[in-house]
Each structure stands twice: as C-alpha cells, then as structure tokens.
Design a protein around this motif. Structure first.
Motif, PDB file in Angstrom:
ATOM      1  N   ARG A 414       0.857  -1.180   0.000  1.00 58.59           N
ATOM      2  CA  ARG A 414       0.000   0.000   0.000  1.00 58.59           C
ATOM      3  C   ARG A 414       0.896   1.234   0.000  1.00 58.59           C
ATOM      4  N   GLN A 415       0.536   2.254  -0.754  1.00 61.27           N
ATOM      5  CA  GLN A 415       1.328   3.485  -0.732  1.00 61.27           C
ATOM      6  C   GLN A 415       1.202   4.173   0.626  1.00 61.27           C
ATOM      7  N   THR A 416       2.244   4.921   0.952  1.00 60.67           N
ATOM      8  CA  THR A 416       2.218   5.714   2.186  1.00 60.67           C
ATOM      9  C   THR A 416       2.007   7.182   1.812  1.00 60.67           C
ATOM     10  N   TYR A 417       1.790   8.012   2.813  1.00 58.75           N
ATOM     11  CA  TYR A 417       1.680   9.455   2.532  1.00 58.75           C
ATOM     12  C   TYR A 417       2.990   9.985   1.945  1.00 58.75           C
ATOM     13  N   GLU A 418       4.124   9.455   2.434  1.00 65.72           N
ATOM     14  CA  GLU A 418       5.419   9.895   1.890  1.00 65.72           C
ATOM     15  C   GLU A 418       5.498   9.595   0.393  1.00 65.72           C
ATOM     16  N   ASP A 419       4.964   8.431  -0.008  1.00 65.90           N
ATOM     17  CA  ASP A 419       4.974   8.093  -1.438  1.00 65.90           C
ATOM     18  C   ASP A 419       4.266   9.171  -2.259  1.00 65.90           C
TER      19      ASP A 419
END
Ligand SMILES: *Cc1c(COP(=O)(O)O)cnc(C)c1O
Length: 425
Positions: A414-419
């Motif tokens: 799952r993507q993170t906010y940083e991504d």
C-alpha cells in the motif's frame, strides 16, 4: 471458473479467508487468485490449440510484474501499449519475441526500445506511424515485423468509450485503405509488413462480432496475398467477455468454436490479446464499510474504497457484483447478478469517500443488511482495476495481494503518505 467462494458464510480466495488479509494488510486491497488466471489462460490456449496460436495477454488490464511472471511461465506472450508496459514485461522475464505492440501514439523512444528488444510485431495504426517505424528501423539497422491494424467497421455493441473497431475511431485504418498501405509500404526493405491486426474493443457478449470480423478480413488477406504480399499472421485482438455476471458471456471454447473452423487451413498464425477474459474475475477489491446513512428515500453504504481505486463504474457505468464478505447462510448469493432475488435484502447505493457525484460502485442494488465495519467485496475487479487507479484526493493507492492455494503474499505494498509527495520538490 473463479476461486472466490463462500464457505460457511465467509468469502475465501482459494483457501484463504479474505478477512485475514484485510486484518493484516488493511483495506482497500486488491486480492488476486493465481489459480483463476492460470485456469483462464489455459482454457484459451487449449481452445485454440488446433491453430498455431500465441496468446498475448494484454498488460494494461492488470500489470503487476508478479502476475506477468506467472503468465509468462505458463507460455503467455504480451500485448503492450506503451514503453512502460514493455519495461514491465521485461522485468517479468517475458520472451520479447512474443510481444505485440499496439497504440496510436508510439513515440520514437518507445519504438527504438521495442526495436532493440526485439518484439514480435508492431501493430501499426496509421501510415505516418509506419513511415516513422521504417525510418527508425533503417536508422538503427534493426529488423522488425509489423501488423497493420485494420478496422472491420463492426460495432460489438458495448459502451461508446470501449468500442474501437468501428470506422470512426482513432484506431487503425479501414479495409479499403489497408490495400493501399500494403501497396505503398509493402516493400520497404526495413519493416516486414506481414500481418493483420484487428481489435474490436471490449465487452461484447456474443461471438458474432468476432466471426464477422474474421469473415470480413479473410478476403482482404486473400487479395493481399494475390498481390504478392506475404501475410503470415492474423492478430484478433482482445475484448473477449468476462463473467461480470454469472454465465453471461461466451467461454473461450465458445469463441474458438466459431473462429477456429474458419481459420483452419488458411496458413495463418493466430495471435489473441485477451485482457479481462484472463484477469477480470481473478481479482476482487475488498473494502470496509465506513458509514451507512439515508438521504431522502435512499440508503447509502459508504466504503473506504473510492473511484480512485476502481474507476470502471464511474467511467463506463460498468457493473460489478457487490456483496458482504461475511453473510448469514440465507444471504449466500446463488449467482452474481444485478438482482440475486433473495428475501431480506435492502436497496442501497454503494459509494466511496471522494468529493465527486461519480464516486460510486453501485446504484439501487439489493444488498444484505450492512453495518459500519463490515467488509464489502467488489467482485470481478481484476481487470482495469488497479491499473486505472490514481492518487486523486491524495489517496494512497491500495495494496495488491496474490493468493496461491492456502498461502498469500503482498505483491504491491500500500502506498504511504510519503509516497504521495516523493517526486515533489
Ligand atoms: C485493451 C486492449 C486489449 C485487451 O482488451 P480486453 O477487453 O481486456 O480483452 C487487447 N488488444 C488491444 C490492442 C487493446 O487495446
């Protein structure tokens, strides 16, 4: 066939209870069944075994490299529409000679990469593109084979955005012009124009458009051969139906029963480019109910997946069967349909959290009673699901999970906010 079945009121992906995946990976999450897409690929390979057939799975339907690797190992080639998909195919260890490359706007960089690979066939969409391919092949000293995309002017009767085989689309050239393209470019010394490509578009529910297309194309091939051109292959494209609703589309064997007899003894290699027929019902989107509410006479189920995760309902008014992951025995759906005809359901809209009226998965759909926290399954989401996902509303893209028997693994985190801001300066 697919491997998403209820057992004691709980949905299993092959041997794995989907709730365990949600508990560990969170939601929304795409869950794929390896057995299902291998089964679909094998059924197609078997159905056309009488002909010299190459199945080139269409990467844009679902492009995770883990899935591509499994399909490549099972003998699949690939249909690509961009340099990025060529990159994906190579990362997955594809045999590049089993790659066909379509697309109306191939750039020079993409063409040179594909020449260097080298791929099987460039599927040519216009005279200018062919001229450019010839120029780049001469410049790089590479040989290439090309198929001319011909528009048989057949409407498979699907949504206007996914119909591509009628005369007035941006794809391919019409039959009259095809003869001229071969006359003008047939002997250019660099690119071997030796095949015909047809792709009708997606979602037809009968075999008729395909049979009609073959019947319209065979005389063109005869004429071209009489004119001294070598035509070694016919690429019939993709668009074969997938079971969004139970038993509503022809099987691979049904299509083959119409197509194989008319292509026998024609001395043509056959290429097929199925996308959703292989992956659509090999995937589900699992999402959790955030809230339920009423608005006027309507009941809404608000889930944590949105149109950024699965855009097909918004974009194509596409139907996806939707059902809770855990149900009482009375609510185990007998078949996937718009109206499963069970007592005690309520009619709801299933919607996402995004600030758009178009952010919905189903409207006026009978569903068993659902409460906050319940897992909801959007079925047949394997094709054009994750590949069309976006970060709209700054929503991290969902995880992808692959199930194989009793085991499963995350094949995309799952993507993170940083991504989300990684490339921003
Ligand atoms: C999209 C596409 C396909 C696959 O279509 P499906 O409907 O997923 O089978 C095949 N060939 C071409 C050229 C395409 O653009």
């Amino acid at each position: 066939m697919d491997s998403f079945n209820y057992s004691n009121g709980r949905l299993f992906a092959e041997g794995v209870d989907v709730e365990t995946i949600a508990a560990e990976v969170g939601t929304p999450v795409y869950i794929y069944s390896k057995a299902t897409f291998l089964d679909h690929l094998r059924k197609i390979q078997t159905a056309y075994a009488e002909l010299d057939t190459t199945v080139c799975y269409s990467i844009k339907a679902c492009g995770n490299i883990n899935i591509l690797r499994i399909l490549a190992e099972a003998g699949s080639g690939f249909d690509i529409v961009s340099g990025g998909e060529l990159f994906r195919a190579r990362q997955a260890g594809a045999d590049t000679r089993k790659i066909v490359y379509a697309g109306t706007g191939k750039t020079d960089t993409e063409i040179i990469d594909a020449l260097n690979a080298p791929i099987g066939y460039f599927n040519i969409e216009s005279e200018e593109e062919l001229e450019n391919l010839i120029r780049l092949a001469k410049q790089t000293g590479k040989k290439a084979k090309a198929a001319l995309r011909v528009n048989p002017d057949i409407d498979p009767g699907t949504h206007r955005h996914i119909t591509t085989g009628t005369r007035e689309t941006k794809f391919g050239v019409d039959i009259e012009r095809a003869r001229k393209v071969f006359a003008d470019y047939g002997n250019n010394g660099a690119v071997d124009l030796c095949a015909i490509h047809v792709h009708l578009g997606s979602g037809g529910k009968t075999i008729t458009p395909y049979v009609e297309a073959v019947r319209k194309i065979l005389p063109v091939i005869d004429t071209l051969r009489e004119g001294g051109h070598t035509i070694e292959a016919l690429d019939l494209g993709g668009g074969y139906g997938a079971d969004y609703e139970s038993d509503t589309v022809p099987s691979a064997a049904d299509y083959a029963a119409g197509i194989v007899p008319i292509l026998k003894d024609k001395n043509l290699k056959l290429i097929l480019e199925p996308g959703k027929a292989i992956v659509a019902n090999a995937g589900i989107l699992l999402t959790r109910t955030l809230y339920t509410k009423t608005g006027g006479d309507k009941k809404f189920v608000i889930v944590d997946a949105g149109m950024n995760d699965l855009i097909r309902p918004s974009l194509y008014e596409a139907f996806h069967f939707i059902w809770p992951a855990a149900v009482q025995s009375a609510f185990v759906p007998p078949r996937r349909s718009k109206d499963p005809a069970l007592d005690g359901t309520q009619t709801v809209d299933v919607v996402g959290p995004i600030c758009e009226g178009a952010d919905f998965f189903a409207k006026d759909r009978p569903l068993p009673p659902v409460k906050r926290g319940d897992l909801i399954v959007v079925f047949t989401a394997g094709a054009y699901g994750f590949t069309m996902a976006s970060n709209y509303n700054a929503r991290p893209m969902p995880a992808e999970v692959l199930v194989d028997g009793d085991t499963w693994k995350v094949i995309r985190k799952r993507q993170t906010y940083e991504d989300l801001i990684m490339h921003e300066r």
